[in-house]
Design an enzyme around this catalytic site. Structure first.
Site, PDB file in Angstrom:
ATOM      1  N   ASP A   8     -54.592  67.685  22.413  1.00  0.00           N
ATOM      2  CA  ASP A   8     -54.304  68.413  21.052  1.00  0.00           C
ATOM      3  C   ASP A   8     -53.279  68.155  20.706  1.00  0.00           C
ATOM      4  O   ASP A   8     -52.377  66.747  20.815  1.00  0.00           O
ATOM      5  CB  ASP A   8     -54.286  69.760  21.771  1.00  0.00           C
ATOM      6  CG  ASP A   8     -53.171  70.055  22.690  1.00  0.00           C
ATOM      7  OD1 ASP A   8     -52.319  69.420  23.075  1.00  0.00           O
ATOM      8  OD2 ASP A   8     -52.929  71.426  22.899  1.00  0.00           O
ATOM      9  N   HIS A   9     -52.626  68.731  19.620  1.00  0.00           N
ATOM     10  CA  HIS A   9     -51.547  68.588  19.027  1.00  0.00           C
ATOM     11  C   HIS A   9     -50.033  68.270  19.801  1.00  0.00           C
ATOM     12  O   HIS A   9     -49.332  67.389  19.676  1.00  0.00           O
ATOM     13  CB  HIS A   9     -50.953  69.671  17.721  1.00  0.00           C
ATOM     14  CG  HIS A   9     -51.066  70.787  18.508  1.00  0.00           C
ATOM     15  ND1 HIS A   9     -51.977  71.714  18.995  1.00  0.00           N
ATOM     16  CD2 HIS A   9     -49.941  71.682  18.803  1.00  0.00           C
ATOM     17  CE1 HIS A   9     -51.778  72.764  19.498  1.00  0.00           C
ATOM     18  NE2 HIS A   9     -50.642  72.892  19.313  1.00  0.00           N
ATOM     19  N   CYS A  65     -52.331  67.405  26.960  1.00  0.00           N
ATOM     20  CA  CYS A  65     -52.012  68.747  26.296  1.00  0.00           C
ATOM     21  C   CYS A  65     -50.509  69.231  26.446  1.00  0.00           C
ATOM     22  O   CYS A  65     -49.745  68.249  27.123  1.00  0.00           O
ATOM     23  CB  CYS A  65     -52.937  69.926  26.313  1.00  0.00           C
ATOM     24  SG  CYS A  65     -52.974  70.891  27.954  1.00  0.00           S
ATOM     25  N   THR A  67     -48.928  71.131  28.410  1.00  0.00           N
ATOM     26  CA  THR A  67     -48.752  71.547  29.880  1.00  0.00           C
ATOM     27  C   THR A  67     -49.588  70.661  30.789  1.00  0.00           C
ATOM     28  O   THR A  67     -49.390  70.632  31.845  1.00  0.00           O
ATOM     29  CB  THR A  67     -48.817  73.087  30.169  1.00  0.00           C
ATOM     30  OG1 THR A  67     -50.004  73.386  29.980  1.00  0.00           O
ATOM     31  CG2 THR A  67     -47.915  73.762  29.645  1.00  0.00           C
ATOM     32  N   GLY A  68     -50.661  70.131  30.071  1.00  0.00           N
ATOM     33  CA  GLY A  68     -51.652  69.814  31.020  1.00  0.00           C
ATOM     34  C   GLY A  68     -52.839  70.832  31.566  1.00  0.00           C
ATOM     35  O   GLY A  68     -54.112  70.501  31.986  1.00  0.00           O
ATOM     36  N   HIS A  98     -57.820  60.172  47.307  1.00  0.00           N
ATOM     37  CA  HIS A  98     -58.382  61.230  48.109  1.00  0.00           C
ATOM     38  C   HIS A  98     -59.353  61.712  47.416  1.00  0.00           C
ATOM     39  O   HIS A  98     -60.577  62.461  47.989  1.00  0.00           O
ATOM     40  CB  HIS A  98     -57.420  62.133  48.601  1.00  0.00           C
ATOM     41  CG  HIS A  98     -56.519  61.342  49.792  1.00  0.00           C
ATOM     42  ND1 HIS A  98     -55.964  62.249  50.586  1.00  0.00           N
ATOM     43  CD2 HIS A  98     -56.487  60.268  50.398  1.00  0.00           C
ATOM     44  CE1 HIS A  98     -55.315  61.544  51.469  1.00  0.00           C
ATOM     45  NE2 HIS A  98     -55.742  60.375  51.426  1.00  0.00           N
ATOM     46  N   HIS A 133     -62.905  61.386  52.829  1.00  0.00           N
ATOM     47  CA  HIS A 133     -62.855  61.639  51.516  1.00  0.00           C
ATOM     48  C   HIS A 133     -64.078  61.691  50.778  1.00  0.00           C
ATOM     49  O   HIS A 133     -64.391  62.606  49.612  1.00  0.00           O
ATOM     50  CB  HIS A 133     -61.651  60.989  50.713  1.00  0.00           C
ATOM     51  CG  HIS A 133     -60.306  61.267  51.551  1.00  0.00           C
ATOM     52  ND1 HIS A 133     -59.833  62.011  51.824  1.00  0.00           N
ATOM     53  CD2 HIS A 133     -59.761  60.077  52.129  1.00  0.00           C
ATOM     54  CE1 HIS A 133     -58.723  61.954  52.536  1.00  0.00           C
ATOM     55  NE2 HIS A 133     -58.692  60.570  52.627  1.00  0.00           N
TER      56      HIS A 133
HETATM   57  C1  RB5 Z   1     -50.420  74.333  22.766  1.00  0.00           C
HETATM   58  O1  RB5 Z   1     -49.302  74.992  22.059  1.00  0.00           O
HETATM   59  C2  RB5 Z   1     -50.620  74.339  24.087  1.00  0.00           C
HETATM   60  O2  RB5 Z   1     -50.902  75.601  24.357  1.00  0.00           O
HETATM   61  C3  RB5 Z   1     -51.313  73.332  24.778  1.00  0.00           C
HETATM   62  O3  RB5 Z   1     -50.963  72.171  24.508  1.00  0.00           O
HETATM   63  C4  RB5 Z   1     -51.472  73.592  26.316  1.00  0.00           C
HETATM   64  O4  RB5 Z   1     -50.177  73.436  26.958  1.00  0.00           O
HETATM   65  C5  RB5 Z   1     -52.371  74.534  26.754  1.00  0.00           C
HETATM   66  O5  RB5 Z   1     -52.597  74.409  28.133  1.00  0.00           O
END
Ligand code: RB5
Length: 149
Positions: A8-9, A65, A67-68, A98, A133
């Site tokens: 994403d952005h 993204c 946080t992932g 694993h 595994h």
């Molecule tokens: C975008 O602002 C943020 O919510 C996204 O990149 C991500 O962290 C969501 O899990």
């Protein structure tokens, strides 16, 4: 290896760096977007990349993204996708050895870019250990058969 990348952005800058790095390492990259820092939903792009793996067009995917977390939730809704949200090299190593993870998920707001590249390299190079595994990965596949459409 043919590999899909998506972000994403929030993950755009890191995704671009990962893409360049993978190409330099000789991999074929399918970039399903996003293609700018304009705000978008990680759901759309994570879904596109996982579809590439699910339909066999790509062997693996790397999703980014902020946080992932969002990307990993989306990815693990897909049958046959074993997505691993990793924050260190040990996790990336275990995800391959694993869990036979076929999708690596990274948080661009969590990891410094040079360290994220180390995780990418580990994910791309480590083999699956198989053995006990494999039995567990097969159990996951069975759960998908029994409980997912
Ligand atoms: C975008 O602002 C943020 O919510 C996204 O990149 C991500 O962290 C969501 O899990």
């Amino acid at each position: 290896m043919k590999i899909a990348v998506a972000s994403d952005h929030g993950g755009y800058e890191l995704k671009e760096k990962i893409k360049r790095h993978l190409i330099e390492c000789g991999h074929e990259v399918v970039d399903v977007g996003t293609h700018s820092t304009t705000s978008v939903s990680y759901v759309d792009f994570g879904h596109r990349a996982c579809d590439e793996v699910k339909n066999g067009s790509c062997e693996r995917a790397i999703l980014v993204c902020g946080t992932g977390i969002g990307m990993s939730v989306v990815a693990n809704k897909h049958k046959g996708i074993r997505a691993a949200l990793c924050t260190n090299a040990f996790m990336a190593d275990m995800a391959r050895r694993h869990n036979d993870a076929n999708v690596l998920v990274l948080g661009a707001r969590v990891l410094a870019i040079p360290y994220a590249m180390i995780l990418v390299d580990v994910f791309m190079s480590e083999p699956f250990d198989g053995g006990r595994h494999l039995e567990r990965v097969n159990q996951i596949a069975k759960l998908e058969e029994d409980f997912c459409e």
